[in-house]
Each structure stands twice: as structure tokens, then as C-alpha cells.
Write a protein that holds these residues in place. Sequence first.
Motif, PDB file in Angstrom:
ATOM      1  N   ARG A 163      10.425   4.377 -14.604  1.00 24.67           N
ATOM      2  CA  ARG A 163       9.204   3.355 -14.433  1.00 24.67           C
ATOM      3  C   ARG A 163       8.538   3.012 -13.288  1.00 24.67           C
ATOM      4  O   ARG A 163       7.050   3.267 -12.829  1.00 24.67           O
ATOM      5  CB  ARG A 163       9.167   2.335 -14.967  1.00 24.67           C
ATOM      6  CG  ARG A 163      10.013   2.841 -16.223  1.00 24.67           C
ATOM      7  CD  ARG A 163      10.556   1.001 -16.949  1.00 24.67           C
ATOM      8  NE  ARG A 163       8.846   0.980 -16.704  1.00 24.67           N
ATOM      9  CZ  ARG A 163       8.812  -0.665 -17.822  1.00 24.67           C
ATOM     10  NH1 ARG A 163       9.737  -1.471 -18.354  1.00 24.67           N
ATOM     11  NH2 ARG A 163       6.987  -0.878 -17.775  1.00 24.67           N
ATOM     12  N   ASP A 183       1.153  -1.105   0.088  1.00 23.73           N
ATOM     13  CA  ASP A 183       0.060   0.096  -0.069  1.00 23.73           C
ATOM     14  C   ASP A 183       0.721   0.954   0.400  1.00 23.73           C
ATOM     15  O   ASP A 183       0.399   2.464  -1.136  1.00 23.73           O
ATOM     16  CB  ASP A 183      -1.044   0.061   1.736  1.00 23.73           C
ATOM     17  CG  ASP A 183      -2.185  -1.470   1.243  1.00 23.73           C
ATOM     18  OD1 ASP A 183      -2.444  -1.911   0.429  1.00 23.73           O
ATOM     19  OD2 ASP A 183      -2.436  -1.739   2.136  1.00 23.73           O
ATOM     20  N   ARG A 184       2.000   1.227   1.113  1.00 28.29           N
ATOM     21  CA  ARG A 184       3.334   2.325   0.246  1.00 28.29           C
ATOM     22  C   ARG A 184       4.053   2.278  -0.120  1.00 28.29           C
ATOM     23  O   ARG A 184       5.225   0.981  -0.252  1.00 28.29           O
ATOM     24  CB  ARG A 184       3.338   2.353   1.901  1.00 28.29           C
ATOM     25  CG  ARG A 184       4.646   3.356   2.278  1.00 28.29           C
ATOM     26  CD  ARG A 184       5.326   3.520   3.601  1.00 28.29           C
ATOM     27  NE  ARG A 184       6.408   4.634   3.953  1.00 28.29           N
ATOM     28  CZ  ARG A 184       5.899   6.278   3.752  1.00 28.29           C
ATOM     29  NH1 ARG A 184       4.811   6.273   3.638  1.00 28.29           N
ATOM     30  NH2 ARG A 184       6.617   6.934   3.442  1.00 28.29           N
ATOM     31  N   LYS A 185       3.995   3.309  -0.989  1.00 31.94           N
ATOM     32  CA  LYS A 185       4.366   2.888  -2.691  1.00 31.94           C
ATOM     33  C   LYS A 185       5.522   3.722  -2.808  1.00 31.94           C
ATOM     34  O   LYS A 185       5.234   5.165  -3.256  1.00 31.94           O
ATOM     35  CB  LYS A 185       4.162   2.662  -4.175  1.00 31.94           C
ATOM     36  CG  LYS A 185       3.004   1.453  -4.779  1.00 31.94           C
ATOM     37  CD  LYS A 185       2.627   1.708  -5.406  1.00 31.94           C
ATOM     38  CE  LYS A 185       1.391   2.500  -5.625  1.00 31.94           C
ATOM     39  NZ  LYS A 185       1.005   2.365  -7.052  1.00 31.94           N
ATOM     40  N   ILE A 241       8.376   5.628 -10.681  1.00 27.89           N
ATOM     41  CA  ILE A 241       7.463   7.078 -10.561  1.00 27.89           C
ATOM     42  C   ILE A 241       6.221   7.394 -11.806  1.00 27.89           C
ATOM     43  O   ILE A 241       5.345   7.406 -11.566  1.00 27.89           O
ATOM     44  CB  ILE A 241       8.048   8.674 -10.953  1.00 27.89           C
ATOM     45  CG1 ILE A 241       9.192   8.567  -9.904  1.00 27.89           C
ATOM     46  CG2 ILE A 241       7.719   9.908 -11.355  1.00 27.89           C
ATOM     47  CD1 ILE A 241       9.762   9.599  -9.512  1.00 27.89           C
ATOM     48  N   GLN A 242       6.526   7.039 -12.642  1.00 27.46           N
ATOM     49  CA  GLN A 242       5.156   6.753 -13.708  1.00 27.46           C
ATOM     50  C   GLN A 242       3.713   5.776 -13.541  1.00 27.46           C
ATOM     51  O   GLN A 242       3.148   5.859 -13.774  1.00 27.46           O
ATOM     52  CB  GLN A 242       5.854   6.565 -15.167  1.00 27.46           C
ATOM     53  CG  GLN A 242       6.865   7.046 -15.993  1.00 27.46           C
ATOM     54  CD  GLN A 242       7.834   6.722 -17.357  1.00 27.46           C
ATOM     55  OE1 GLN A 242       7.902   5.788 -17.678  1.00 27.46           O
ATOM     56  NE2 GLN A 242       8.204   7.340 -18.206  1.00 27.46           N
ATOM     57  N   ASN A 243       4.436   5.318 -12.383  1.00 32.35           N
ATOM     58  CA  ASN A 243       3.664   4.437 -11.872  1.00 32.35           C
ATOM     59  C   ASN A 243       3.131   4.636 -11.156  1.00 32.35           C
ATOM     60  O   ASN A 243       2.793   3.549 -10.083  1.00 32.35           O
ATOM     61  CB  ASN A 243       4.267   2.813 -11.224  1.00 32.35           C
ATOM     62  CG  ASN A 243       2.819   1.172 -11.504  1.00 32.35           C
ATOM     63  OD1 ASN A 243       3.291   0.925 -10.514  1.00 32.35           O
ATOM     64  ND2 ASN A 243       2.688   1.291 -12.416  1.00 32.35           N
ATOM     65  N   GLY A 244       3.249   5.580 -10.479  1.00 30.47           N
ATOM     66  CA  GLY A 244       2.530   6.424  -8.762  1.00 30.47           C
ATOM     67  C   GLY A 244       3.261   5.954  -7.766  1.00 30.47           C
ATOM     68  O   GLY A 244       2.884   6.039  -6.251  1.00 30.47           O
ATOM     69  N   TRP A 245       4.795   5.602  -8.035  1.00 28.93           N
ATOM     70  CA  TRP A 245       5.495   5.758  -6.669  1.00 28.93           C
ATOM     71  C   TRP A 245       6.676   6.547  -6.171  1.00 28.93           C
ATOM     72  O   TRP A 245       6.446   7.965  -7.125  1.00 28.93           O
ATOM     73  CB  TRP A 245       6.727   4.410  -7.130  1.00 28.93           C
ATOM     74  CG  TRP A 245       6.459   2.973  -6.655  1.00 28.93           C
ATOM     75  CD1 TRP A 245       5.065   2.361  -7.758  1.00 28.93           C
ATOM     76  CD2 TRP A 245       6.538   2.138  -5.505  1.00 28.93           C
ATOM     77  NE1 TRP A 245       5.028   1.558  -7.759  1.00 28.93           N
ATOM     78  CE2 TRP A 245       5.348   0.682  -6.184  1.00 28.93           C
ATOM     79  CE3 TRP A 245       7.399   2.207  -4.801  1.00 28.93           C
ATOM     80  CZ2 TRP A 245       5.813  -0.574  -5.660  1.00 28.93           C
ATOM     81  CZ3 TRP A 245       7.484   1.216  -3.886  1.00 28.93           C
ATOM     82  CH2 TRP A 245       7.696   0.014  -4.394  1.00 28.93           C
ATOM     83  N   GLU A 246       6.409   7.672  -4.754  1.00 29.66           N
ATOM     84  CA  GLU A 246       7.404   7.927  -4.496  1.00 29.66           C
ATOM     85  C   GLU A 246       8.807   7.449  -4.560  1.00 29.66           C
ATOM     86  O   GLU A 246       8.705   6.600  -3.700  1.00 29.66           O
ATOM     87  CB  GLU A 246       6.914   8.399  -3.013  1.00 29.66           C
ATOM     88  CG  GLU A 246       8.275   9.741  -2.703  1.00 29.66           C
ATOM     89  CD  GLU A 246       7.456  10.012  -0.829  1.00 29.66           C
ATOM     90  OE1 GLU A 246       8.839  10.278  -0.101  1.00 29.66           O
ATOM     91  OE2 GLU A 246       6.146   9.882  -1.082  1.00 29.66           O
TER      92      GLU A 246
END
Length: 263
Positions: free
Chosen positions: A30, A6-8, A32-37
Amino acid sequence: MAMIPDRKVALAFMAHPDDAEIACGGTLIRLIQNGWEVHVATVTAGDCGSMTESPEETARIRFNEGTQAANLIGATYHCLNEPDGRLVYDRQSLQKSIELLRQIAPTLVITMPLSDYHADHEITGQLGRAASFVYAAPNASAHPLVPGSTVPYLYYSDGHGGTDRMGNPITPTTCIDITDQLDLKTQMLACHVSQRDWLRQYNGIDEYLTTMQHYNAERGSQCGVPAAETFVQHRGHGHPANDILATLFPIQATSSTTSIANA
């Protein structure tokens, strides 16, 4: 299938400014593009990386270059300011590493290989491994625990030229296609202007950007794609053993490259 946390939050824990860009910049893009910090940290500021400037001025220049490169992709840059070329694994450097991870609370860490041509790289890998395992223990730091703190997925980046310190080939467990990210990765590395002159004068290495591109193409050819970054996953006790990077970014390998892409 790997469980996506849940924590990305991902951390590239490297030795010197420009190590992340060379070793895992495409994968960070990739993520970051996938929604990760994404955070990029270097244990040293690279203060030995100049033939003409003082250590203080070199560190200032390289910190700014690292910040600029991270900003380019929406990541955050950190530096622990340990001495370049004289990095040691001791209580101080380990505690500083733990404190950083305690505040970031990554669920995915990419650090440096435990066997590589540069001792700073190897020690950084040791620090990254140790801090990853212990940072979420309540008594490891006075900083409060961030909700979701846990022992993260841990990967070691490729060694220089795909070899360990003795020149033996490294066999990756994970291959990430960075074909579409290579141009932006190159822009990140280009932020490190000071390093082209340093490498040319000290190591006799020029073509700073194209050398990186050619190596990513070489690894890509082994994985059946135009450009790739490769990693070795740490699957020891306590760390998640399923390959989250391969789950997030599956690669379609040819029959001749399956051993690398799907190891």
C-alpha cells in the motif's frame, strides 16, 4: 491530521527473510502504491533456517528469496548478516543498524515487537528503536546526512499469533486493511520456498501461506474488513505521535471493532 513528510521513504526492519512478508507485506504494498520508496532489511540472513544446507548456502538461498520478494513489489532488500538465532544487542549490531538507516534515511520505520516468541525478533525491535532515534544525529555515523533525515514514525509489527512472549494478547493501535493486497502479499511470501520445508521439519508447521492468510483474516475480522495487518505505534518522546499509517489508509470500522481500528 497527520503531516505527511516530504520525504516518503519507509523501511521494514526485520530479523529474518520472510518476516516482513508475514508481518507487514500488505502495508508495504500500500505504501508503494501511495508513492513511497520502500526498503526491506533483515538483521540476519536466516542462516539457521535449514535442516540440510550449510549456514553459508542457507544464507545465500534466503538472501536471494528476500531479494526476489522485495523486487516483486518494487522494494529494495538489504541484509546486515548478523548470526541467525544468536543475535545480540551490542555496539556492533547497533552501529550496523545505524549505518543502514543513515544511508536510507527513512521517515517511517516498521520493526519487530519488543516482546515476541523469538529472541531475534525482540532484539531486532530494540535495534530498530535505537537506530531510528539516533541515526539522524550528525555524530552517529561518518556517512553524510541525507537531506530530510529525521526521527521517523515508528511502528512495531504484530507478535506471532497476536501475542507477546508470555502468550498475552497484544492490543494494536493501528489496523490497516490489506484485502486488496493479500494476493500479492501471498506471492511475496511464496518466494521464500526454503522456509516451508524448514518450518515443516523443525516446527511441525505446514500450510505456510494459508496460515498467514488465515491470521490476516482473523485480524481483519476484528477491524471490520476481510484482511488486515495490525501494529503498535511507538509514541515515546522524540518520535512523531500522530498515526501516519491510519491517516494514509483510514479504515471504516464497525462499532464492535473501533477500539482496534481507531485506537
